[in-house]
Scaffold this motif. Sequence first.
Motif, PDB file in Angstrom:
ATOM      1  N   ARG B   7      -6.213  -7.061   6.455  1.00 29.94           N
ATOM      2  CA  ARG B   7      -6.034  -8.311   5.748  1.00 29.94           C
ATOM      3  C   ARG B   7      -6.130  -8.037   4.255  1.00 29.94           C
ATOM      4  O   ARG B   7      -7.039  -7.321   3.814  1.00 29.94           O
ATOM      5  N   ILE B   9      -7.317  -8.725   0.808  1.00 29.72           N
ATOM      6  CA  ILE B   9      -8.452  -9.488   0.285  1.00 29.72           C
ATOM      7  C   ILE B   9      -8.127 -10.028  -1.095  1.00 29.72           C
ATOM      8  O   ILE B   9      -8.394 -11.182  -1.408  1.00 29.72           O
ATOM      9  N   GLY B  10      -7.534  -9.210  -1.941  1.00 26.64           N
ATOM     10  CA  GLY B  10      -7.214  -9.655  -3.292  1.00 26.64           C
ATOM     11  C   GLY B  10      -7.152  -8.471  -4.225  1.00 26.64           C
ATOM     12  O   GLY B  10      -7.264  -7.327  -3.792  1.00 26.64           O
ATOM     13  N   MET B  11      -6.969  -8.767  -5.495  1.00 28.49           N
ATOM     14  CA  MET B  11      -6.853  -7.682  -6.468  1.00 28.49           C
ATOM     15  C   MET B  11      -8.020  -7.708  -7.454  1.00 28.49           C
ATOM     16  O   MET B  11      -8.606  -8.737  -7.712  1.00 28.49           O
ATOM     17  N   THR B  12      -8.345  -6.545  -7.953  1.00 25.01           N
ATOM     18  CA  THR B  12      -9.326  -6.413  -9.020  1.00 25.01           C
ATOM     19  C   THR B  12      -9.005  -5.110  -9.719  1.00 25.01           C
ATOM     20  O   THR B  12      -7.920  -4.569  -9.536  1.00 25.01           O
ATOM     21  N   VAL B  26      -7.295  -4.756  -2.667  1.00 23.97           N
ATOM     22  CA  VAL B  26      -8.293  -4.422  -1.653  1.00 23.97           C
ATOM     23  C   VAL B  26      -7.806  -4.943  -0.310  1.00 23.97           C
ATOM     24  O   VAL B  26      -7.412  -6.101  -0.198  1.00 23.97           O
ATOM     25  N   GLN B  28      -8.850  -5.148   3.802  1.00 28.77           N
ATOM     26  CA  GLN B  28      -9.909  -4.944   4.788  1.00 28.77           C
ATOM     27  C   GLN B  28      -9.278  -4.707   6.152  1.00 28.77           C
ATOM     28  O   GLN B  28      -8.546  -5.564   6.650  1.00 28.77           O
ATOM     29  N   ASP B 181     -13.529   2.736   1.526  1.00 29.89           N
ATOM     30  CA  ASP B 181     -14.929   2.376   1.760  1.00 29.89           C
ATOM     31  C   ASP B 181     -15.135   2.297   3.268  1.00 29.89           C
ATOM     32  O   ASP B 181     -14.759   1.320   3.902  1.00 29.89           O
ATOM     33  N   LEU B 186     -12.860  -0.925   3.975  1.00 25.81           N
ATOM     34  CA  LEU B 186     -11.937  -1.368   2.933  1.00 25.81           C
ATOM     35  C   LEU B 186     -11.079  -0.209   2.453  1.00 25.81           C
ATOM     36  O   LEU B 186     -11.533   0.933   2.388  1.00 25.81           O
ATOM     37  N   PHE B 188      -8.606   0.773  -0.874  1.00 23.41           N
ATOM     38  CA  PHE B 188      -8.230   0.373  -2.234  1.00 23.41           C
ATOM     39  C   PHE B 188      -6.913   1.046  -2.576  1.00 23.41           C
ATOM     40  O   PHE B 188      -6.825   2.273  -2.603  1.00 23.41           O
TER      41      PHE B 188
END
Lengths: 114, 209
Positions: B7, B9-12, B26, B28, B181, B186, B188
């Motif tokens: 799934r 998760i979003g960006m950072t 990211v 998961q 991770d 996770l 990346f």
Amino acid sequence: MQEIIRKIERKQMGERQVNYTPGDTVSVSFRIKEGDKERIQQFQGVVVQTRGTGSTATVTVRKASGNVYVERIFPIYSPLIVDVKIMKRGSVRRAKLYFLRGRTGKSTRIKEKK
Amino acid sequence: MQCLIGRKIGMTRVFDETGKSVGVTVIQTGQNIIHQVKNGEKDGYHAVQLGFEEIPEKKVNKPALGHFKKLGTPPTRVIKEVRCDASDSGKASGQRVGVEVFDNVKFVDVSGTTKGRGHTGTIKRYNFQRGRKTHGNTNVRERGSVGANTYPARVFPGLKMSGQYGNGKVTIKRLEVVTIDKESGLVFLRGAVPGRNQGIVVIRAANEG
């Protein structure tokens, strides 16, 4: 979902405390690499704007270098940044001090906070 | 078989070991379940059925439930068959696979469903240019000519016109794996991935070279 992102960012941020606001005069020390030597450089100036949240936050610092003004943007939680020292607290009424950009000399002074 | 369902998760952004800031998405994946293993003798090809996100039995329809019951695996929200080669034996039904399959993988391809944009004009859909707004012009956001007149007396198939845009499968190739991770499952990836946050994506190790 957002919780996971926040957790990742908190891990990136480490221990650094951010307690400056626009108008403050800060001295940023950061590591700089020259060839294979590393040294620490200071950049002292006025905080023009702070931007972003979490580990993505940046700060724009403006200083006079000779008779030109230089602005530098620092990702504040970068591992290359060693320390941010507050030299002076400034009293300003806005969040972004873009009005400083047209000014030179005496008119760039900022009132100090009591 | 270096493939997982996850799934978004979003960006950072994260800082790499040289202190550079890297924009990452990211994803998961957690632990995927292997449902069915298809082999050369019985099915004519090698593949595994991956399952993502366990759900209670009451949420599954009866045909799917029968499939899960037969294999003895817990029902999952997403099932996806992934081809693998004969050497990839040792996979068994009910096994769980996590992000460790991407150990030593530098680049991956990611497929997802893009955000739906509905019926969209040619400017947004194909980056056509806009007509001028003044000097008597009425053709501002229209596509312009669709062809000649008497000959060929028809519009060629495949001409770019307005229509449904988005909500389709898109694969982004060769995204760099920044970190993995294992504890929280996770992955990346450097750069953007198709679809909204919380959308389902399939990550596959990219072809070498």
